[in-house]
Design a protein around this motif. Structure first.
Motif, PDB file in Angstrom:
ATOM      1  N   LEU A   1      30.526  52.772  42.388  1.00 27.67           N
ATOM      2  CA  LEU A   1      31.890  53.219  42.039  1.00 27.67           C
ATOM      3  C   LEU A   1      31.211  52.370  40.190  1.00 27.67           C
ATOM      4  CD1 LEU A   1      34.407  51.561  43.763  1.00 27.67           C
ATOM      5  CD2 LEU A   1      34.723  54.167  41.968  1.00 27.67           C
ATOM      6  N   GLY A   2      30.311  51.379  40.396  1.00 25.90           N
ATOM      7  CA  GLY A   2      29.876  50.281  39.232  1.00 25.90           C
ATOM      8  C   GLY A   2      28.850  51.083  38.390  1.00 25.90           C
ATOM      9  N   THR A   3      27.931  51.855  38.696  1.00 29.01           N
ATOM     10  CA  THR A   3      27.055  52.255  38.938  1.00 29.01           C
ATOM     11  C   THR A   3      27.148  53.695  37.458  1.00 29.01           C
ATOM     12  OG1 THR A   3      26.109  52.547  40.473  1.00 29.01           O
ATOM     13  CG2 THR A   3      25.188  54.022  38.157  1.00 29.01           C
ATOM     14  N   VAL A   4      26.998  53.379  35.461  1.00 30.15           N
ATOM     15  CA  VAL A   4      26.550  53.973  35.110  1.00 30.15           C
ATOM     16  C   VAL A   4      25.936  54.104  34.822  1.00 30.15           C
ATOM     17  CG1 VAL A   4      26.604  53.623  32.599  1.00 30.15           C
ATOM     18  CG2 VAL A   4      27.725  51.693  33.514  1.00 30.15           C
ATOM     19  N   GLU A   5      25.591  55.709  35.609  1.00 28.48           N
ATOM     20  CA  GLU A   5      24.604  56.739  34.672  1.00 28.48           C
ATOM     21  C   GLU A   5      23.545  56.992  33.402  1.00 28.48           C
ATOM     22  OE1 GLU A   5      23.460  58.016  37.632  1.00 28.48           O
ATOM     23  OE2 GLU A   5      25.261  57.734  39.059  1.00 28.48           O
ATOM     24  N   PRO A   6      22.623  57.498  33.303  1.00 29.13           N
ATOM     25  CA  PRO A   6      21.896  57.500  31.936  1.00 29.13           C
ATOM     26  C   PRO A   6      23.008  58.280  31.116  1.00 29.13           C
ATOM     27  CG  PRO A   6      20.563  57.559  33.858  1.00 29.13           C
ATOM     28  CD  PRO A   6      21.697  57.727  34.320  1.00 29.13           C
ATOM     29  N   TRP A   7      23.447  59.500  31.696  1.00 30.65           N
ATOM     30  CA  TRP A   7      24.120  61.065  31.257  1.00 30.65           C
ATOM     31  C   TRP A   7      25.298  60.466  30.556  1.00 30.65           C
ATOM     32  CZ3 TRP A   7      29.117  62.069  32.380  1.00 30.65           C
ATOM     33  CH2 TRP A   7      29.702  61.491  33.716  1.00 30.65           C
ATOM     34  N   GLN A   8      25.831  58.821  31.151  1.00 27.05           N
ATOM     35  CA  GLN A   8      27.357  58.309  30.711  1.00 27.05           C
ATOM     36  C   GLN A   8      26.586  57.271  29.821  1.00 27.05           C
ATOM     37  OE1 GLN A   8      27.900  56.831  34.923  1.00 27.05           O
ATOM     38  NE2 GLN A   8      30.226  57.777  35.076  1.00 27.05           N
ATOM     39  N   GLU A   9      25.798  56.641  29.621  1.00 32.71           N
ATOM     40  CA  GLU A   9      25.540  55.921  28.741  1.00 32.71           C
ATOM     41  C   GLU A   9      24.851  56.476  27.536  1.00 32.71           C
ATOM     42  OE1 GLU A   9      22.854  52.188  28.332  1.00 32.71           O
ATOM     43  OE2 GLU A   9      22.696  52.665  30.895  1.00 32.71           O
ATOM     44  N   ALA A  10      24.321  58.208  27.412  1.00 33.03           N
ATOM     45  CA  ALA A  10      23.409  58.813  26.408  1.00 33.03           C
ATOM     46  C   ALA A  10      25.183  59.231  25.852  1.00 33.03           C
ATOM     47  CB  ALA A  10      23.768  60.162  26.996  1.00 33.03           C
ATOM     48  N   ARG A  11      26.414  59.194  26.966  1.00 33.43           N
ATOM     49  CA  ARG A  11      27.434  60.073  25.333  1.00 33.43           C
ATOM     50  C   ARG A  11      28.256  58.772  24.924  1.00 33.43           C
ATOM     51  NH1 ARG A  11      33.088  60.538  29.284  1.00 33.43           N
ATOM     52  NH2 ARG A  11      34.119  62.176  27.764  1.00 33.43           N
ATOM     53  N   GLN A  12      27.881  57.513  25.395  1.00 34.91           N
ATOM     54  CA  GLN A  12      28.556  56.479  25.196  1.00 34.91           C
ATOM     55  C   GLN A  12      27.265  56.582  24.062  1.00 34.91           C
ATOM     56  OE1 GLN A  12      31.036  54.637  25.414  1.00 34.91           O
ATOM     57  NE2 GLN A  12      31.437  55.854  27.300  1.00 34.91           N
ATOM     58  N   GLU A  13      26.767  56.356  23.884  1.00 31.83           N
ATOM     59  CA  GLU A  13      25.682  56.893  22.635  1.00 31.83           C
ATOM     60  C   GLU A  13      25.834  57.825  21.359  1.00 31.83           C
ATOM     61  OE1 GLU A  13      23.229  54.164  21.730  1.00 31.83           O
ATOM     62  OE2 GLU A  13      22.931  55.328  19.921  1.00 31.83           O
TER      63      GLU A  13
ATOM     64  N   ARG B   1      34.025  46.601  38.021  1.00 34.32           N
ATOM     65  CA  ARG B   1      34.338  46.717  36.855  1.00 34.32           C
ATOM     66  C   ARG B   1      33.113  45.692  36.237  1.00 34.32           C
ATOM     67  NH1 ARG B   1      39.093  45.735  33.609  1.00 34.32           N
ATOM     68  NH2 ARG B   1      38.631  46.979  31.384  1.00 34.32           N
ATOM     69  N   GLN B   2      33.131  44.456  37.286  1.00 35.17           N
ATOM     70  CA  GLN B   2      32.233  43.331  36.487  1.00 35.17           C
ATOM     71  C   GLN B   2      30.541  44.320  36.081  1.00 35.17           C
ATOM     72  OE1 GLN B   2      33.375  40.691  39.521  1.00 35.17           O
ATOM     73  NE2 GLN B   2      34.977  39.632  38.199  1.00 35.17           N
ATOM     74  N   MET B   3      30.361  44.297  37.166  1.00 29.53           N
ATOM     75  CA  MET B   3      29.043  45.852  37.285  1.00 29.53           C
ATOM     76  C   MET B   3      29.261  46.893  36.347  1.00 29.53           C
ATOM     77  SD  MET B   3      27.849  47.167  40.545  1.00 29.53           S
ATOM     78  CE  MET B   3      27.115  48.325  40.807  1.00 29.53           C
ATOM     79  N   SER B   4      30.053  47.207  35.570  1.00 29.73           N
ATOM     80  CA  SER B   4      29.908  48.302  34.272  1.00 29.73           C
ATOM     81  C   SER B   4      29.747  47.983  33.301  1.00 29.73           C
ATOM     82  CB  SER B   4      31.044  49.784  35.281  1.00 29.73           C
ATOM     83  OG  SER B   4      31.761  49.277  35.175  1.00 29.73           O
ATOM     84  N   TYR B   5      30.534  46.585  33.111  1.00 28.91           N
ATOM     85  CA  TYR B   5      30.799  46.279  32.138  1.00 28.91           C
ATOM     86  C   TYR B   5      30.154  45.842  31.054  1.00 28.91           C
ATOM     87  CZ  TYR B   5      33.638  43.517  28.499  1.00 28.91           C
ATOM     88  OH  TYR B   5      34.248  42.641  26.672  1.00 28.91           O
TER      89      TYR B   5
ATOM     90  N   LEU C   1      28.716  49.123  29.619  1.00 26.75           N
ATOM     91  CA  LEU C   1      29.213  49.272  28.437  1.00 26.75           C
ATOM     92  C   LEU C   1      29.428  48.809  27.087  1.00 26.75           C
ATOM     93  CD1 LEU C   1      32.046  51.610  30.883  1.00 26.75           C
ATOM     94  CD2 LEU C   1      29.947  51.951  30.318  1.00 26.75           C
ATOM     95  N   LYS C   2      29.214  47.055  27.294  1.00 24.82           N
ATOM     96  CA  LYS C   2      30.119  45.928  26.485  1.00 24.82           C
ATOM     97  C   LYS C   2      29.488  46.378  25.232  1.00 24.82           C
ATOM     98  CE  LYS C   2      30.669  41.596  25.220  1.00 24.82           C
ATOM     99  NZ  LYS C   2      31.867  41.677  24.284  1.00 24.82           N
ATOM    100  N   PRO C   3      28.585  46.562  24.452  1.00 23.62           N
ATOM    101  CA  PRO C   3      27.126  47.162  24.027  1.00 23.62           C
ATOM    102  C   PRO C   3      27.877  48.358  22.929  1.00 23.62           C
ATOM    103  CG  PRO C   3      25.695  46.326  25.167  1.00 23.62           C
ATOM    104  CD  PRO C   3      27.250  46.471  25.967  1.00 23.62           C
TER     105      PRO C   3
END
Ligand code: ZN
Ligand code: ZN
Length: 407
Positions: A75-87, A119-123, A126-128
Motif C-alpha cells: 500500500l505504501g510503495t510508490v512505484e517508479p511509474w507512479q513517480e514518473a507520473r508525478q514528474e 501514508r507515512q511510507m509514501s508521503y 510524494l511530498k517533493p
C-alpha cells in the motif's frame, strides 16, 4: 435536475473553477456516481481548448478491498511509474478538478492503522512533487451528489428524491443562477473587499469566544495575508479553488495557540465521522482531544506527523452565508467548512504570506507556516461566536459579533 442547469455548473467549474487554458492538460478526479455530469465537464474542458482530459475514477468499496488485502508495504510503495507520473504533473502542470460525491461513512471499518502507516511510507516520496507544484497549478474542488451521501443528508427520503434535493442544494450554494459567472465575479469582489480590510488591520492575534466554552487565542505571522475567493497561480492564472467558498482565511503562526475550542459540526475524516469534540492547545500544539464519537480517529489524525498537532488555517465565515442559511448539514467539509468559522489542523498555505512568490517554502516555514501531510478543517463557528483581533498597534478590534461580521 435540468440538463441546462447542470451544463452551466460544468462550465462554471471549467471556466471560473480551474480556468482551463488553451492546450493545457486537465485531470479530473471523480467517483462513479455521476458519469453523465463528469462527461459534461470533460466536454466543457475540451471546449475551453484543453489539450487532453484524463479522468481518474474512484470507488470507495474498492478502496476498502485494497486496504484489506494489500500489505502495508504494498500500500505504501510508490512505484517508479507512479513517480514518473508525478514528474509529468510537475512539468506540465495540469489543471486539477476534484468532483466529490463520496459517502461520508463509506470507509467505515477500514483499518486506520494500516492506512496511516502506508501514508507515512509514501508521503516522503510524494511530498517533493507536491511542494514543486504548490501554488503553481490551478485546481478546483466541487461536488456532485452520490446516492449514499444524499441519503445521509436527507434521511428517510426516497433515493432519487434525496439525490435531486442534494443537487438543488449544491447548485444553489454554488451560485448556479441565471448568470453564474457574473454571480461569482460579484462574490469574489465582496470577499476581496473583506480581506483588504482585515489586511489593513495588521492583526497579531485573534481571540475566539463562544457560549459553548470556546476560549482560544491564535497568533498570526507578521507577514500573514488574508485571502478569500479568487486565487492566482504563480503562472498568473486566476482560479477558484473551492466551489462553493464563503471564507476569508489565513495561516496562523505555528506555536501560537492557547486555550480550548469546541467543534460545532461533525467532521468527516477519511470516510468516517468525528462528532462533538474539543481540542485544547498549549504553545500552539493540540495537547488534549476528546470526542463523543470517533475519538480514536481524532487522535490518530492529530498524531499523523509532527505538524498535524498544529494549526494551518483560521477561516472566518459568517452565519449569514447561503450554506449556513440552507440549514443543511452536508457531512462534507467543502460545504460545512463554508457554513461556519473553522480552523484546520496541519499544513498551512504559503499563499497567505505577503510576497510568497519571492520566498521559498523553507523560508515560509521558518516564518511560522506549519507543514504536515494533513490539512483537516473542523468547524467552530456558532451564533454566539465573538472574535476580537489584537492589532500590531495594540488596538483591539471586533471582527465577529454573534456569529457574523462586526464590520
Ligand atoms: Zn477553509
Ligand atoms: Zn482548510
Amino acid at each position: 435536475m435540468k440538463k441546462t442547469r447542470l451544463r452551466e455548473y460544468a462550465r462554471l467549474i471549467v471556466r471560473c473553477g480551474v480556468n482551463v487554458q488553451k492546450d493545457q492538460e486537465v485531470m479530473i478526479y471523480a467517483d462513479l456516481d455521476q458519469p453523465e455530469f463528469v462527461k459534461m465537464v470533460v466536454e466543457e474542458a475540451y471546449k475551453a481548448k484543453a489539450k487532453k482530459v484524463v479522468v481518474e475514477w474512484n470507488y470507495q468499496p474498492l478502496q476498502k478491498l485494497h486496504v484489506r488485502y494489500q500489505s502495508v508495504k504494498t500500500l505504501g510503495t510508490v512505484e517508479p511509474w507512479q513517480e514518473a507520473r508525478q514528474e509529468h504533473f510537475c512539468q506540465v502542470l495540469p489543471a486539477r478538478i476534484h468532483l466529490e460525491s463520496s459517502d461520508p461513512d463509506g470507509l467505515k471499518g477500514i483499518n486506520m492503522e494500516k492506512v496511516t502507516k502506508a501514508r507515512q511510507m509514501s508521503y516522503p516520496i510524494l511530498k517533493p512533487y507536491r511542494d514543486r507544484r504548490e501554488n503553481r497549478d490551478q485546481w478546483c474542488i466541487a461536488a456532485v451528489p452520490g446516492e449514499a451521501w444524499a441519503k445521509k443528508v436527507f434521511p428517510g427520503m426516497r433515493t432519487s428524491l434525496a439525490v435531486e434535493k442534494l443537487w438543488e442544494a449544491i447548485l444553489d450554494t454554488a451560485r448556479v443562477t441565471d448568470d453564474p459567472v457574473k454571480a461569482w465575479e460579484e462574490h469574489n469582489a465582496d470577499l476581496a473587499r473583506r480581506c483588504d480590510y482585515l489586511n489593513s488591520l495588521n492583526i497579531r492575534s485573534l481571540h475566539y469566544t463562544a457560549e459553548n466554552g470556546t476560549d482560544l487565542t491564535v497568533g498570526m505571522m507578521d507577514e500573514g495575508c488574508w485571502r478569500g475567493g479568487r486565487d492566482t497561480s504563480l503562472q498568473g492564472i486566476a482560479f477558484n479553488a473551492n466551489i462553493p467558498t464563503e471564507e476569508c482565511f489565513i495561516s496562523p503562526k505555528k506555536g501560537m495557540a492557547e486555550g480550548i475550542v469546541y467543534s460545532t459540526k461533525p467532521l468527516s475524516y477519511r470516510g468516517q465521522l468525528i462528532e462533538n469534540f474539543f481540542i485544547r492547545f498549549e504553545n500552539g500544539k493540540a495537547v488534549e482531544a476528546n470526542a463523543e464519537a470517533g475519538e480514536e480517529l481524532l487522535n490518530a489524525m492529530i498524531s499523523m506527523d509532527e505538524g498535524a498537532a498544529y494549526l494551518g488555517e483560521c477561516a472566518l465565515v459568517p452565519q449569514k452565508s447561503p450554506i449556513c442559511e440552507s440549514g443543511i448539514l452536508f457531512y462534507n467539509t467543502l460545504f460545512d467548512e463554508n457554513a461556519a468559522c473553522h480552523l484546520a489542523l496541519g499544513m498551512g498555505y504559503a499563499d497567505t504570506i505577503q510576497d510568497y512568490q519571492d520566498k521559498t517554502l523553507e523560508q515560509c516555514r521558518e516564518m511560522g507556516l506549519n507543514d504536515s501531510m494533513i490539512h483537516e478543517d473542523f468547524m467552530i463557528g456558532c451564533d454566539s461566536m465573538n472574535i476580537d483581533a489584537t492589532c500590531a498597534d495594540g488596538k483591539v478590534v471586533p471582527i465577529f459579533r454573534n456569529g457574523n461580521w462586526a464590520f
